[in-house]
Scaffold this active site. Sequence first.
Site, PDB file in Angstrom:
ATOM      1  N   THR A 272      42.939  51.214  54.744  1.00 17.18           N
ATOM      2  CA  THR A 272      42.052  49.866  54.544  1.00 17.18           C
ATOM      3  C   THR A 272      43.380  48.862  55.409  1.00 17.18           C
ATOM      4  OG1 THR A 272      41.580  48.251  52.979  1.00 17.18           O
ATOM      5  CG2 THR A 272      43.085  50.417  52.018  1.00 17.18           C
TER       6      THR A 272
ATOM      7  N   GLY B  43      44.156  45.196  47.853  1.00 15.29           N
ATOM      8  CA  GLY B  43      43.319  45.203  46.254  1.00 15.29           C
ATOM      9  C   GLY B  43      43.025  46.560  46.301  1.00 15.29           C
TER      10      GLY B  43
ATOM     11  N   ASP C 110      33.701  51.269  51.795  1.00 15.63           N
ATOM     12  CA  ASP C 110      32.920  49.955  52.191  1.00 15.63           C
ATOM     13  C   ASP C 110      32.328  49.933  50.919  1.00 15.63           C
ATOM     14  OD1 ASP C 110      32.663  48.787  54.400  1.00 15.63           O
ATOM     15  OD2 ASP C 110      30.758  49.023  54.542  1.00 15.63           O
TER      16      ASP C 110
ATOM     17  N   GLY D 162      38.902  39.475  46.220  1.00 13.80           N
ATOM     18  CA  GLY D 162      37.420  38.589  46.717  1.00 13.80           C
ATOM     19  C   GLY D 162      36.654  38.260  46.155  1.00 13.80           C
TER      20      GLY D 162
ATOM     21  N   ASP E 131      35.682  39.299  42.985  1.00 15.09           N
ATOM     22  CA  ASP E 131      35.767  39.255  41.392  1.00 15.09           C
ATOM     23  C   ASP E 131      35.803  37.765  40.729  1.00 15.09           C
ATOM     24  OD1 ASP E 131      35.669  41.677  41.723  1.00 15.09           O
ATOM     25  OD2 ASP E 131      38.179  42.509  42.116  1.00 15.09           O
TER      26      ASP E 131
ATOM     27  N   LYS F   9      39.063  46.836  34.786  1.00 16.08           N
ATOM     28  CA  LYS F   9      38.316  46.443  36.011  1.00 16.08           C
ATOM     29  C   LYS F   9      37.425  48.413  37.110  1.00 16.08           C
ATOM     30  CE  LYS F   9      37.341  44.874  40.543  1.00 16.08           C
ATOM     31  NZ  LYS F   9      37.752  44.688  42.235  1.00 16.08           N
TER      32      LYS F   9
ATOM     33  N   ARG G 101      33.877  50.101  42.573  1.00 11.69           N
ATOM     34  CA  ARG G 101      35.006  51.595  42.857  1.00 11.69           C
ATOM     35  C   ARG G 101      34.922  52.580  42.046  1.00 11.69           C
ATOM     36  NH1 ARG G 101      37.245  47.758  44.618  1.00 11.69           N
ATOM     37  NH2 ARG G 101      36.220  47.744  46.940  1.00 11.69           N
TER      38      ARG G 101
END
Length: 183
Positions: free
Chosen positions: A7, A11, A66, A141, A143, A161, A167
């Site tokens: 990636t 994050g 993704d 992003g 969030d 989180k 995720r």
Amino acid sequence: MAIRFVTGNEGKVREAREYFEGIEAVERVAHDYTEIQSDSLEAIAARGAHETFDALGGEEPVVVDDTGLFVDALGGFPGPYSAYVEDTVGVDRLWRLAKGEENRRARFRTVLAYADENGTETFDGAVAGTLVAPRGEGGFGYDPIFEYNGRTLAEMSTEEKNAISHRGRALAKFAEWYGERRP
Ligand code: ITT
């Protein structure tokens, strides 16, 4: 053997590292795989993982993530195009777009794809929440505009989180499968 997470997004790696702390190392791999245009996060992630596994020599397994934000009132937009929309429209303007809607429900969904010499496996996770005006300094992003149980994901620690997120849920499924097949 360390988990090789492909990636460009730090994050994502931070969250995977937190999840696997004390279990397995997570190494970030930089490889610019082809992000195919598709409505399916599975197809995008599986193709990226398979392509990267081959491109890096076909010996060491890799994981691709993704993720998309799906806004109910916008027919699931930006969904698989979330990265493009963050870069072009931006998080604040997406909030302003959703703000005028009565229904502010949205969903994050992540698909993790693991590729090795035996092929590709995918694991998914989702979380439902509400879009709100940006709050919080954590996360990344979208969030700050995604609220779950009264707090935005940017107001949570990485551990908090992971416990409820798209995720985190996909990582849990992957970890269970990975743990069973590890020698
Ligand atoms: P890689 O493809 O290199 O992994 P990316 O950031 O482009 O990184 P995606 O294609 O999965 O990743 O894009 C998803 C978009 O959604 C992107 O704009 C991210 O910043 C955002 N995003 C992904 N996971 C998120 C999360 O947990 N919370 C908030 N926004 C997230």
